[in-house]
Design a protein around this motif. Structure first.
Motif, mmCIF file in Angstrom:
data_model
loop_
_atom_site.group_PDB
_atom_site.id
_atom_site.type_symbol
_atom_site.label_atom_id
_atom_site.label_comp_id
_atom_site.label_asym_id
_atom_site.label_seq_id
_atom_site.Cartn_x
_atom_site.Cartn_y
_atom_site.Cartn_z
ATOM 1 N N PHE A 35 9.500 -0.845 -7.573
ATOM 2 C CA PHE A 35 10.346 -2.003 -7.255
ATOM 3 C C PHE A 35 10.480 -2.122 -5.742
ATOM 4 O O PHE A 35 10.083 -1.217 -4.996
ATOM 5 N N VAL A 36 11.021 -3.270 -5.298
ATOM 6 C CA VAL A 36 11.238 -3.507 -3.869
ATOM 7 C C VAL A 36 12.729 -3.733 -3.648
ATOM 8 O O VAL A 36 13.376 -4.424 -4.444
ATOM 9 N N SER A 37 13.267 -3.162 -2.562
ATOM 10 C CA SER A 37 14.684 -3.379 -2.247
ATOM 11 C C SER A 37 14.800 -3.956 -0.836
ATOM 12 O O SER A 37 13.946 -3.707 0.010
ATOM 13 N N VAL A 38 15.868 -4.750 -0.590
ATOM 14 C CA VAL A 38 16.116 -5.267 0.763
ATOM 15 C C VAL A 38 17.586 -5.040 1.115
ATOM 16 O O VAL A 38 18.434 -4.945 0.227
ATOM 17 N N SER A 39 17.851 -4.964 2.419
ATOM 18 C CA SER A 39 19.185 -4.522 2.820
ATOM 19 C C SER A 39 19.688 -5.201 4.080
ATOM 20 O O SER A 39 18.922 -5.792 4.846
ATOM 21 N N ARG A 40 20.993 -5.042 4.294
ATOM 22 C CA ARG A 40 21.589 -5.502 5.551
ATOM 23 C C ARG A 40 21.067 -4.691 6.741
ATOM 24 O O ARG A 40 21.311 -5.052 7.884
ATOM 25 N N ASP A 41 20.355 -3.592 6.469
ATOM 26 C CA ASP A 41 19.805 -2.823 7.603
ATOM 27 C C ASP A 41 18.534 -3.475 8.151
ATOM 28 O O ASP A 41 17.823 -2.887 8.951
ATOM 29 N N ARG A 42 18.225 -4.721 7.676
ATOM 30 C CA ARG A 42 17.107 -5.547 8.154
ATOM 31 C C ARG A 42 15.735 -5.100 7.657
ATOM 32 O O ARG A 42 14.715 -5.555 8.168
ATOM 33 N N THR A 43 15.708 -4.184 6.677
ATOM 34 C CA THR A 43 14.401 -3.743 6.169
ATOM 35 C C THR A 43 14.230 -4.075 4.696
ATOM 36 O O THR A 43 15.201 -4.342 3.980
ATOM 37 N N ALA A 44 12.961 -4.038 4.277
ATOM 38 C CA ALA A 44 12.615 -4.089 2.852
ATOM 39 C C ALA A 44 11.869 -2.786 2.578
ATOM 40 O O ALA A 44 11.135 -2.291 3.449
ATOM 41 N N ARG A 45 12.053 -2.212 1.385
ATOM 42 C CA ARG A 45 11.369 -0.945 1.073
ATOM 43 C C ARG A 45 10.707 -1.036 -0.296
ATOM 44 O O ARG A 45 11.286 -1.581 -1.235
ATOM 45 N N LEU A 46 9.484 -0.475 -0.355
ATOM 46 C CA LEU A 46 8.733 -0.470 -1.612
ATOM 47 C C LEU A 46 8.844 0.938 -2.201
ATOM 48 O O LEU A 46 8.554 1.922 -1.522
ATOM 49 N N TRP A 47 9.281 1.024 -3.478
ATOM 50 C CA TRP A 47 9.494 2.321 -4.131
ATOM 51 C C TRP A 47 8.509 2.458 -5.295
ATOM 52 O O TRP A 47 8.322 1.524 -6.059
ATOM 53 N N ALA A 48 7.922 3.684 -5.412
ATOM 54 C CA ALA A 48 6.988 3.940 -6.511
ATOM 55 C C ALA A 48 7.535 5.086 -7.346
ATOM 56 O O ALA A 48 8.140 6.013 -6.805
ATOM 57 N N PRO A 49 7.324 5.033 -8.683
ATOM 58 C CA PRO A 49 7.836 6.132 -9.504
ATOM 59 C C PRO A 49 7.131 7.429 -9.104
ATOM 60 O O PRO A 49 5.946 7.438 -8.804
ATOM 61 N N ASP A 50 7.893 8.477 -9.099
ATOM 62 C CA ASP A 50 7.410 9.765 -8.658
ATOM 63 C C ASP A 50 6.896 10.448 -9.921
ATOM 64 O O ASP A 50 7.668 10.726 -10.829
ATOM 65 N N GLY A 51 5.577 10.684 -9.983
ATOM 66 C CA GLY A 51 4.970 11.196 -11.220
ATOM 67 C C GLY A 51 5.586 12.487 -11.707
ATOM 68 O O GLY A 51 5.714 12.716 -12.915
#
Length: 797
Positions: A35-51
């Motif tokens: 999934f992708v998250s966005v924040s007031r810290d001005r960034t977007a982050r892409l997260w991948a499931p940890d196998g």
């Protein structure tokens, strides 16, 4: 009722990474399960499931906004980007588009004038954005195609529906609007406060959530089917489980709630006041983002559930949270009347039920968990505290969010004023604007600025006001849709070649291939078994209305002149002058129209609307003549001329006037001056012209279709995608009401001309669902030109 084993959500993991509130989440396509998250810290982050374990790994962090990032969505894969793209919207008014493996934006979409707070993607690369500037915009690749205007306050939520061309917007004006091909079809009313979130259930149904703490289920047809209550404060987001009608909501009451079969079946409290966003992953796990900057994932799957230690750590964190009673999340609290710890011996009656107890003078809040059969502590209730709102920037003023909204009393008995303020603002500038807006004495400047600074305890972030001009262009940034030179027609006159009017043919072109002009039907039409050549589009020249009977027109003019009021009456001389003008422009004499003739015509077309039509008909015929065209459409005269014609397009007016005004507009396209004017005033003319579709008059429909076709001819030459978008929207809207096959034929030629040699226009036409609208015309037997033209268009789509 006891929920069955495995149907209760438990913590899967907590993810740290963002430095401030997590404001948006969306499930990703790549890597799968991420999934992708966005924040007031001005960034977007892409997260991948940890196998290996139950967690997620941050793949990379994307930056491109100069202020808070407030929303995110995924643009589906295309040939060019087989792994899709990520779109983020921010308080810097921009939308950044990222590929999934680069931390810097691929490109930036500019055009909104305030925070972009919602995004949704559709088929064929379309993107819909909603903003605090009260508009939504439709984008295709890197261009703005349309702006949806109609809401009177910030648009907080947008969604593209599965059926092509349909879009939804939810606003702080408390309404939801349904748009088709860029026009508002319906407004849904019922919510009593800002609409904050939308979710699609099917082609026919959707859900909305709002600051009135309710969720509503709607039918596209306008009916509200159900209202769900459960939250005790603003509901910020709503997300649907895959392949069913169950959903999840999050809000300002520190909770995430699961809804199954219309009931709230589970409430999960979080140690954060604002639970801003949620999304459901393909496996049914739920991701939530909150004002503490932590992302938490919850699951029904036992093998993905966190370890006992992690769950205990989460419960401890929750137990230590302090709850401000002023938020009203726990109802009215009177500490003196609360029972002691023994109250927790009685089991709760439903999941999520809260109970307050007093222990050693401290008030504690507990929540009942059905699956675990126990009361879980969700925090300490603290006394009312000072302004702690800045933690989440959620104070609403006029439908927008601020870190603070102060109430300022300038003098004892006068009214009080609201002053909204963000910690990124300059206190002096804010104070100055506040005094200006409320017409207050500028002497108060120091006082108000000092008040702001004292009450925000100097909380300021990096000043962002002036450093962030557009890094690519410096200060003057390009705004799509603003008039850039591209919409004017190149020097040579493409319609009349030498600039000389050539009478006789409907369009001043040589005979088309096959010897038949499909517009005038000159020559017999032979349908052949051989491969039919596309003689229909792209059309190169304007289509005009040339048919004339000067004797009849003058006869009618004289008859009506007899009954006209004194101040409008034309003299015998005037009538002779108009007769000369007609013969000059209908080519029965070789004379050039004179200034005196045009002055007389102008007096006649300003007659009262019940008798003006013969004069309008003279105007319609004369404007084809280069001298007349130049006179009425040139820089000096054109404002009056356009105002006059637009006045006659009023759908409440006489149909004869509507018809002749539309035909006159079509005939303006024969000369360079006319084309230039028509293109400059396109937005205004098209918006007004489309209203004439409501009367069921086939001649008006043919004229409206012809006007659209003439615009298509011009737009094909200059490739102005915003103009094409407006034309496509008009074609799609008019197709729905028109019955007459000649009008349909002209709309099909217009459509073919617009999308020829332009992949963007083809994609846009598809996303508006135009292909499904025109399919039925591929089987029309008579006239054959409709069927053939339709098939050529469908081949492009």
């Amino acid at each position: 009722a006891m929920a069955g084993e495995g149907s209760t959500l438990r913590l899967r993991c907590s993810l740290l990474g963002h430095g401030q509130d997590v404001r948006g989440l969306t499930r990703g396509l790549f890597p799968e399960g991420g999934f992708v998250s966005v924040s007031r810290d001005r960034t977007a982050r892409l997260w991948a499931p940890d196998g290996l374990n139950r967690g997620f790994t941050e793949m990379h962090c994307m930056s491109g906004h100069s202020n808070f990032v407030s929303c995110v969505c995924i643009i589906p894969p295309s040939d060019l980007y087989p792994r899709g793209l990520i779109a983020t919207g921010g308080n810097d008014h921009n939308i950044c588009i990222f590929t999934i493996d680069n931390p810097a934006p691929l490109y930036i979409l500019k055009g909104h004038k305030n925070t972009v707070c919602s995004l949704s993607s559709g088929k064929f690369g379309t993107l819909l954005s909603g903003s605090w500037d009260t508009t939504a915009k439709v984008w295709l690749n890197d261009r703005c195609m349309m702006t949806l205007q109609g809401h009177t306050a910030a648009i907080w939520a947008v969604k593209i529906l599965p059926e092509q061309g349909l879009m939804l917007t939810g606003s702080a004006d408390k309404t939801i609007k349904l748009w088709k091909a860029g026009r508002c079809e319906r407004t849904f009313t019922g919510h009593e406060d800002c609409v904050r979130g939308l979710a699609i259930l099917s082609e026919m149904e959707f859900l909305s959530c709002a600051n009135d703490a309710s969720v509503r289920r709607w039918q596209i047809s306008g009916e509200c089917l159900q209202v769900y209550y459960g939250h005790t404060n603003y509901i910020y987001s709503i997300s649907v489980f895959p392949r069913c009608k169950d959903f999840v909501t999050t809000g300002e009451d520190r909770s995430l709630r699961i809804w199954k079969q219309g009931e709230c079946t589970q409430t999960i409290r979080l140690p954060a006041q604002s639970v801003w966003c949620c999304c459901v992953l393909d496996n049914g796990d739920i991701v939530v983002g909150a004002s503490d900057g932590i992302i938490r994932v919850f699951t029904e799957s036992l093998e993905r559930t966190a370890s006992a230690e992690e769950i205990q750590a989460f419960e401890n964190e929750l137990a230590q949270a302090s709850i401000d009673p002023k938020t009203g999340d726990l109802g009215d609290i009177n500490a003196d009347d609360l029972p002691g710890r023994e109250h927790l011996k009685d089991p709760g009656t439903r999941d999520g039920q809260t109970r307050l107890i007093k222990d050693n003078g401290k008030v504690e809040a507990y929540q009942w968990s059905v699956s675990e059969g126990r009361w879980i502590k969700i925090g300490d209730v603290v006394g009312s505290s000072g302004a702690t709102q800045q933690t989440s920037g959620k104070v609403l003023f006029e439908g927008k969010e601020y870190d603070y909204v102060f109430t300022i009393d300038v003098n004892e008995n006068g009214p009080s004023y609201k002053l909204p303020y963000n910690i990124t603002d300059d206190p002096w500038l804010t104070a100055y604007n506040f005094l200006q807006k409320n017409d207050l004495n500028p002497m108060f400047l120091d006082q108000v600025a000092k008040f702001i600074m004292d009450n925000t305890k100097g909380q300021t972030l990096l000043s962002t006001s002036n450093q962030f001009s557009d890094p690519f262009t410096g200060a003057g940034r390009y705004v799509p849709g603003s008039s850039s030179g591209s919409s004017t027609i190149p020097g040579a006159d493409p319609f009349t070649g030498a600039g000389r009017y050539v009478p006789g043919s409907a369009s001043n072109a040589g005979p088309p291939v096959g010897g038949v002009d499909p517009f005038t039907g000159m020559g017999a039409y032979q349908s052949t078994a051989a491969k039919v050549e596309n003689i229909y589009f792209p059309k190169k020249d304007a289509v005009t209305f040339d048919q004339a009977n000067p004797t009849q027109i003058l006869g009618k003019l004289k008859e009506l002149n007899g009954s006209a009021a004194e101040e409008h009456k034309l003299t015998e001389d005037d009538l002779i002058i108009l007769e000369k003008l007609l013969s000059a422009t209908c080519n029965t004499s070789a004379e050039t129209p004179t200034a005196q003739q045009l002055e007389t015509l102008w007096r006649a077309v300003n007659w009262p609307e019940d008798i003006v039509f013969p004069a309008l008909d003279i105007l319609r015929l004369s404007v084809r003549h280069p001298t007349v065209n130049e006179n009425f459409c040139s820089e000096k005269e054109h404002v009056q001329f356009i105002i006059l014609l637009l006045k006659f397009l009023n759908p409440k007016g006489k149909q004869a006037n509507q018809l002749l005004a539309l035909r006159a507009l079509c005939n303006c396209f024969v000369s360079h001056a006319g084309q230039k004017l028509m293109m400059e005033q396109r937005d205004e003319i098209m918006t007004q012209a489309i209203e004439t579709k409501s009367g069921n008059n086939k001649n008006i429909h043919i004229a409206l279709a012809t006007l659209t076709l003439n615009y298509a001819v011009c737009l094909h030459k200059v490739n102005n995608i915003e103009g094409k978008a407006q034309c496509l929207s008009v074609i799609s809207t008019v197709m729905e009401v028109v019955q007459d096959l000649e009008a349909i034929f002209r709309l099909l030629v217009a459509l073919g001309t617009l999308i020829s040699d332009d992949t963007n226009a083809v994609q846009l036409a598809k996303s508006l669902g135009v292909d499904s609208q025109i399919k039925k015309y591929a089987s029309v037997s008579e006239p054959a030109k409709v069927k053939e033209c339709c098939r050529f268009v469908l081949n492009l789509l």
